[in-house]
Design an enzyme around this catalytic site. Structure first.
Site, short mmCIF file in Angstrom:
data_model
loop_
_atom_site.label_atom_id
_atom_site.label_comp_id
_atom_site.label_asym_id
_atom_site.label_seq_id
_atom_site.Cartn_x
_atom_site.Cartn_y
_atom_site.Cartn_z
N HIS A 118 26.52 42.38 28.47
CA HIS A 118 26.55 40.97 28.06
C HIS A 118 25.45 40.19 28.77
O HIS A 118 25.11 40.47 29.92
CB HIS A 118 27.92 40.34 28.33
CG HIS A 118 28.26 40.13 29.77
ND1 HIS A 118 28.02 38.95 30.43
CD2 HIS A 118 28.85 40.94 30.69
CE1 HIS A 118 28.45 39.04 31.68
NE2 HIS A 118 28.96 40.24 31.86
N ASP B 203 25.93 39.29 37.51
CA ASP B 203 26.85 39.29 36.35
C ASP B 203 26.30 38.39 35.24
O ASP B 203 26.59 37.22 35.20
CB ASP B 203 28.23 38.81 36.80
CG ASP B 203 29.29 38.96 35.73
OD1 ASP B 203 29.04 39.60 34.71
OD2 ASP B 203 30.39 38.39 35.92
N GLU C 62 30.88 37.21 26.51
CA GLU C 62 31.78 38.20 27.13
C GLU C 62 32.73 37.53 28.09
O GLU C 62 33.91 37.87 28.20
CB GLU C 62 30.94 39.26 27.88
CG GLU C 62 31.76 40.38 28.49
CD GLU C 62 32.15 40.16 29.94
OE1 GLU C 62 32.87 41.00 30.49
OE2 GLU C 62 31.77 39.14 30.55
N GLU C 63 32.20 36.52 28.80
CA GLU C 63 32.92 35.94 29.94
C GLU C 63 34.18 35.15 29.55
O GLU C 63 34.94 34.75 30.42
CB GLU C 63 31.97 35.01 30.73
CG GLU C 63 30.77 35.71 31.36
CD GLU C 63 31.13 36.55 32.58
OE1 GLU C 63 32.32 36.77 32.82
OE2 GLU C 63 30.19 36.97 33.28
N ASP D 122 27.25 46.49 33.22
CA ASP D 122 27.65 45.14 33.63
C ASP D 122 27.76 45.15 35.16
O ASP D 122 28.69 45.76 35.70
CB ASP D 122 28.99 44.78 32.97
CG ASP D 122 29.42 43.35 33.27
OD1 ASP D 122 28.66 42.63 33.96
OD2 ASP D 122 30.51 42.95 32.83
N HIS E 76 30.54 34.66 39.06
CA HIS E 76 31.16 33.46 38.47
C HIS E 76 31.03 32.24 39.40
O HIS E 76 31.83 31.31 39.31
CB HIS E 76 32.63 33.68 38.10
CG HIS E 76 32.83 34.87 37.20
ND1 HIS E 76 34.08 35.39 36.92
CD2 HIS E 76 31.95 35.63 36.50
CE1 HIS E 76 33.94 36.44 36.10
NE2 HIS E 76 32.65 36.60 35.84
N1 BES Z 1 31.33 41.68 35.13
C1 BES Z 1 32.66 41.22 34.95
C2 BES Z 1 33.68 42.34 35.04
C3 BES Z 1 33.74 43.01 36.38
C4 BES Z 1 34.08 42.30 37.50
C5 BES Z 1 33.48 44.34 36.47
C6 BES Z 1 34.12 42.92 38.74
C7 BES Z 1 33.56 44.96 37.68
C8 BES Z 1 33.86 44.24 38.82
C9 BES Z 1 32.78 40.56 33.59
O1 BES Z 1 31.68 39.77 33.26
C10 BES Z 1 33.97 39.64 33.60
O2 BES Z 1 33.93 38.66 34.30
N2 BES Z 1 35.00 39.97 32.85
C11 BES Z 1 36.16 39.17 32.79
C12 BES Z 1 37.14 39.70 31.77
C13 BES Z 1 36.94 39.15 30.41
C14 BES Z 1 37.89 39.85 29.46
C15 BES Z 1 37.12 37.65 30.35
C16 BES Z 1 36.83 39.20 34.13
O3 BES Z 1 36.87 40.28 34.75
O4 BES Z 1 37.35 38.17 34.53
ZN ZN Z 2 31.79 38.02 34.53
#
Ligand code: BES
Ligand code: ZN
Length: 405
Positions: free
Chosen positions: A211, A228, A262-263, A290, A367
């Site tokens: 993403h 990220d 994605e976020e 990612d 984030h």
């Molecule tokens: N990069 C993150 C996911 C992640 C976080 C992978 C820490 C490995 C370690 C991704 O961008 C993310 O923030 N995903 C969301 C989930 C999504 C379904 C909203 C999250 O993990 O909060």
């Molecule tokens: Zn993220």
């Protein structure tokens, strides 16, 4: 609640809250039972065996899920379902997912993972061409935007510039390839795709994606998203550059994808994976990148994510690593569908997700405004993922391997 109050305070002091933060809006999500129980949510269906339920939630409840998940040292822990899914389809969504999970579990237990890979000198050459400095300049560029938030003021500023840059890379190559922009119903932000058509079996598709949106927990603050996921985006661009430079058209079609939104629940990738499934596209393998920039468990150590991934493809990642990359592989799990690989997994396509460290060792600054290039960033580390990606593209793009179950 703390995040909610803080973000409300910020929005009062700085101006109107962005549209995605409208507390009246609801969305249908799939999430883990522990979250449903802890927040006393009211699911339409649950499946105790795989520990997942489907529930309609307000944005305020989404905030509570975020807060709970952060307290448990993980991220959001949910995935938004496609728009327009009727309640009476929820049951079959969960039973489809259960079938997929069980199919992979069985294969793992029986070790029917296919034959090991054999050495290919062209892959070795490609791996040696991956250049950490190229990845650095892409991450510098992507993280220089105030944000790449899907509901920000300029959700497509980076998309447009990236499209221009990709077109220039392709124009300079002898390979046949093209760029496509993908629009989405739920967001203004677009996804991008580079298609390298296959010469012998063009209907067989190998996908490499990540993403390129970003987010700040406090929405209105800047979100540079260097790790990220400017990092995964850039590791992929570098793998693409090497393929374009080597100048050999693959036998299968290779598609590079950069997903929107994605976020906020994997929106871009779930749209795409869903429509590929609907049109019966033959996706052989999906690689997700990612977060590649922060060596949380040490340089050139990566987590080979074990949930929402295919044991067959994880083994291929392992073999490619041993043959060409020589990183140290660690086992890791997110515990939920934490990135776009989960969108493909849910549609039954084989996915793999090697990431910067184990889930627990990963960058805690994502984030936030502090997700920037810093002394703890390593472009050599990010290069390892470019190496894995280019090896993945050549190996799967030229052979006739397929998930054997
Ligand atoms: N990069 C993150 C996911 C992640 C976080 C992978 C820490 C490995 C370690 C991704 O961008 C993310 O923030 N995903 C969301 C989930 C999504 C379904 C909203 C999250 O993990 O909060
Ligand atoms: Zn993220």
């Amino acid at each position: 609640m703390k995040y909610l109050i803080l973000s409300l305070l910020f929005s009062i002091s700085v101006g109107a809250a962005p549209q995605a933060h409208d507390t009246q809006k609801t969305q249908t999500i799939m999430t883990n039972m522990d979250i449903i129980t802890a927040l006393k949510l009211n699911p339409t269906v649950i499946d105790k065996e795989i520990g997942v339920g489907i529930v309609n939630v307000s944005n305020e409840q989404i905030e509570e899920i975020h807060e709970l998940s952060h307290a448990a040292k993980r991220c959001a822990g949910y995935q938004t379902l496609e728009d327009g899914i009727a309640i009476n389809q929820h049951d079959s969504i969960l039973s489809d997912l259960k079938n997929i999970v069980n199919r992979h579990k069985k294969a793992e237990n029986l070790s029917i993972l296919g034959k090991p890979l054999t050495y290919n000198s062209r892959i070795d050459e490609a791996v040696s061409m991956i250049d950490a400095e190229n990845i650095r300049s892409w991450v510098e560029w992507l993280s220089s935007y105030n944000d790449r938030y899907h509901a920000g003021k300029t959700p497509n500023a980076h998309v447009e510039e990236m499209e221009t840059r990709l077109k220039a890379m392709i124009a300079a190559s002898s390979i046949e390839a093209r760029v496509e922009r993908i629009t989405h119903k739920r967001t203004q932000q677009n996804s991008l795709k580079v298609i390298i058509p296959g010469t012998e079996r063009p209907e067989e598709i190998v996908v490499l994606g990540g993403h390129f949106d970003s987010i700040n927990r406090f929405y209105i603050l800047p979100s540079p998203g260097a790790d990220d996921n400017a990092s995964g985006t850039s590791s992929l661009v570098e793998a693409l550059r090497v393929l374009l430079t080597q100048g050999q058209q693959p036998k299968r079609t290779i598609e590079f994808m950069w997903y929107a939104a994605e976020e906020v629940g994997l929106w871009g990738s779930s749209d795409i994976a869903n429509s590929y499934k609907q049109t019966n596209k033959d996706v052989i393998a999906v690689l997700q990148l990612d977060m590649t920039l922060y060596p949380g468990d040490g340089e050139r150590k990566f987590g080979n994510t074990s949930d929402f991934t295919s044991p067959w493809l994880r083994q291929i990642i392992s073999d490619l690593n041993s043959l060409y990359v020589n990183g140290v592989e660690l086992e890791s799990a997110c515990g939920y569908g934490c990135s776009d690989h989960a969108s493909w997994y849910r549609q039954g396509y084989p996915a793999a997700f090697p990431m910067e460290s184990t889930f627990n060792g990963s960058n805690k600054k994502i984030h936030t405004t502090d997700d920037i290039i810093s002394s703890s960033s390593s472009f050599d580390h990010a290069a390892m993922f470019g190496e894995l990606a280019v090896a993945f593209a050549i190996e799967l793009g030229d052979n006739d391997l397929r998930q054997p179950y």
